[in-house]
Write an enzyme that holds these catalytic residues in place. Structure first.
Site, short mmCIF file in Angstrom:
data_model
loop_
_atom_site.label_atom_id
_atom_site.label_comp_id
_atom_site.label_asym_id
_atom_site.label_seq_id
_atom_site.Cartn_x
_atom_site.Cartn_y
_atom_site.Cartn_z
N CYS A 113 0.81 -1.23 0.00
CA CYS A 113 0.00 0.00 0.00
C CYS A 113 0.84 1.27 0.00
CB CYS A 113 -0.94 0.01 1.20
SG CYS A 113 -2.04 -1.40 1.23
N HIS A 254 -3.37 7.10 3.52
CA HIS A 254 -3.75 5.84 2.86
C HIS A 254 -5.19 5.51 3.25
CE1 HIS A 254 -4.00 1.89 1.40
NE2 HIS A 254 -3.74 1.27 2.53
N ASN A 284 -10.16 -0.18 0.37
CA ASN A 284 -8.70 -0.04 0.34
C ASN A 284 -8.20 -0.52 -1.02
OD1 ASN A 284 -5.94 -0.34 0.64
ND2 ASN A 284 -6.04 -1.37 2.62
N1 COA Z 1 -18.51 -9.07 9.40
C1 COA Z 1 -18.95 -9.44 10.60
N2 COA Z 1 -18.14 -9.87 11.58
C2 COA Z 1 -16.82 -9.90 11.32
C3 COA Z 1 -16.29 -9.51 10.08
C4 COA Z 1 -17.20 -9.08 9.10
N3 COA Z 1 -16.80 -8.66 7.87
N4 COA Z 1 -14.94 -9.64 10.12
C5 COA Z 1 -14.63 -10.10 11.34
N5 COA Z 1 -15.77 -10.26 12.08
C6 COA Z 1 -15.90 -10.71 13.45
C7 COA Z 1 -14.75 -11.60 13.89
O1 COA Z 1 -14.98 -12.93 13.51
C8 COA Z 1 -14.79 -11.42 15.39
O2 COA Z 1 -15.83 -12.23 15.93
P1 COA Z 1 -15.66 -12.93 17.38
O3 COA Z 1 -15.49 -11.79 18.35
O4 COA Z 1 -16.93 -13.67 17.52
O5 COA Z 1 -14.43 -13.78 17.26
C9 COA Z 1 -15.22 -9.97 15.57
O6 COA Z 1 -15.81 -9.58 14.32
C10 COA Z 1 -14.09 -9.03 15.90
O7 COA Z 1 -13.03 -9.29 15.00
P2 COA Z 1 -11.73 -8.42 15.01
O8 COA Z 1 -10.81 -8.89 13.93
O9 COA Z 1 -11.21 -8.31 16.39
O10 COA Z 1 -12.37 -7.00 14.57
P3 COA Z 1 -11.72 -5.61 14.57
O11 COA Z 1 -12.47 -4.69 15.44
O12 COA Z 1 -10.23 -5.64 14.74
O13 COA Z 1 -12.02 -5.15 13.06
C11 COA Z 1 -10.82 -4.94 11.00
C12 COA Z 1 -11.47 -5.88 12.00
C13 COA Z 1 -10.19 -5.77 9.90
C14 COA Z 1 -11.89 -4.04 10.42
C15 COA Z 1 -9.75 -4.08 11.74
O14 COA Z 1 -8.90 -4.89 12.49
C16 COA Z 1 -8.93 -3.27 10.77
O15 COA Z 1 -9.42 -2.37 10.15
N6 COA Z 1 -7.63 -3.56 10.65
C17 COA Z 1 -6.74 -2.90 9.72
C18 COA Z 1 -6.95 -3.49 8.34
C19 COA Z 1 -6.21 -2.75 7.26
O16 COA Z 1 -6.34 -1.57 7.15
N7 COA Z 1 -5.42 -3.47 6.45
C20 COA Z 1 -4.70 -2.97 5.34
C21 COA Z 1 -3.58 -2.13 5.77
S1 COA Z 1 -2.66 -1.52 4.42
#
Ligand code: COA
Length: 327
Positions: A113, A254, A284
């Site tokens: 990215c 970003h 993204n």
């Molecule tokens: N829909 C519904 N539930 C979802 C889901 C979706 N699309 N994706 C994950 N979940 C669930 C998980 O299974 C988990 O369930 P559980 O508590 O029963 O185990 C719960 O949501 C929490 O998951 P978690 O991964 O802890 O969520 P989060 O608050 O960290 O949000 C992201 C997930 C990916 C949105 C967040 O971590 C994020 O934005 N990270 C950065 C990603 C990014 O920018 N990447 C590229 C960088 S260049």
């Protein structure tokens, strides 16, 4: 003084829109969950017959038109991408042919990215050192081809797009300061990456069965790294330029996720109205993200000639970078 100015931009977004409501029918997710955690409401998906070079060529032609140059003036083409047409030949060679830039050479740049800002840094150095006068920098991705469409934690996040910029030698200050960094201690494909398909894990029936050719990510760790690294990179270029954040007209971080963007804005102390956000529409788009946003900001007149624009990015590798540009 010999400087490098951004004299034209262009972008290309595929027509096909995939909404959160479409995703609700594909995986166990909801529009509410996606909006709350990411701010993304829809993303674009490239047609099956299109490759990354096709998106890039559309964006590059628009950048060439806005810069009012002849493609034969281009000396160098950098295509930043994690989703090249193939391992080789490079996507940049197809772009060179597609736009008729016969006097240039080109190559692909892999910095996930952060790729577009890495490309700008290179273009800036090549121009300021008098090696070249005109460089085309493209950021382009078709992440929809490397997504596991059954993994709800990643498939909701990404989209396809291409953006391009023409950087040319100038007497006026253009790229005022540029900084790139990396920390290979985080080069773990499970943190953020695609484990298979390279020399470490060549393609086999087993890697395909296990979906190892798709994006893997530990979202919460990546989130925390982004919130820390992007403001640090931004501060570094501001310090180098001797510019305070109050003097900046527009910050383009970003476009990974609206919560990361808000946290970055808070940390660098910028008025939220001066942060450009389009992650809601496109998700993204990795290396395409900041150049697509900059091109849109220019076309919508959020960014005007004379404005001071700050880009700040991070991505897999880990990689990061920031650029301060006088438009
Ligand atoms: N829909 C519904 N539930 C979802 C889901 C979706 N699309 N994706 C994950 N979940 C669930 C998980 O299974 C988990 O369930 P559980 O508590 O029963 O185990 C719960 O949501 C929490 O998951 P978690 O991964 O802890 O969520 P989060 O608050 O960290 O949000 C992201 C997930 C990916 C949105 C967040 O971590 C994020 O934005 N990270 C950065 C990603 C990014 O920018 N990447 C590229 C960088 S260049």
């Amino acid at each position: 003084m010999r400087s490098a100015a951004l004299i034209g931009t262009g972008s290309y977004l595929p027509d096909n829109v995939l909404t959160n409501f479409d995703l609700e029918k594909m995986v166990d997710t909801s529009n509410e969950w996606i909006m709350k955690r990411t701010g993304i409401s829809e993303r674009r998906i490239a047609d099956k017959e299109m490759a990354t070079s096709d998106l890039s060529i559309h964006a590059a032609r628009r950048a060439i038109k806005s810069a009012k140059i002849d493609p034969l003036e281009i000396d160098m083409i950098i295509v930043s991408t994690s989703t090249p047409d193939s391992a080789f030949p490079s996507t940049a060679c197809s772009v060179q042919n597609g736009i008729g830039a016969k006097n240039s050479y080109g190559f692909d740049l892999a910095a996930a990215c952060s790729g577009f800002v890495y490309g700008l840094d290179l273009a800036d150095g090549m121009i300021k050192s008098s090696r070249y006068d005109t460089v085309l920098v493209v950021g382009a991705e078709i992440f929809s081809r490397i997504i596991d469409w059954e993994d709800k934690s990643t498939c909701v996040l990404f989209g396809d797009a291409a953006g391009a910029a023409i950087i040319q030698v100038s007497e006026e200050p253009g790229i005022i300061a540029s900084y790139c960094g990396a920390d290979g201690a985080y080069a773990d494909a499970d943190l953020l990456g695609v484990p298979a398909g390279g020399s470490r894990m060549p393609a086999s029936a087993a890697t395909v069965d296990q979906k190892l050719h798709t994006v893997k990510m530990r979202g919460q760790e990546v989130f925390k790294l982004g919130v820390r690294i992007m403001p640090e990179a931004a501060q570094k270029v501001l310090d180098t330029a001797g510019v305070s954040i109050d003097q900046v007209d527009l910050v383009i971080p970003h476009q990974a996720n609206s919560r990361i963007i808000e946290a970055v804005g808070d940390r660098i102390g910028i008025d939220p109205e001066k942060i450009y956000v389009n992650v809601n529409q496109y998700g993204n788009t990795s290396a395409a993200s900041v150049i697509v946003a900059l091109d849109e900001a220019i076309r919508e007149e959020h960014a005007k000639v004379g404005d001071l624009i700050l880009l700040t990015v991070f991505g897999a590798g880990l990689t990061w970078g920031s650029t301060l540009i006088r438009l």
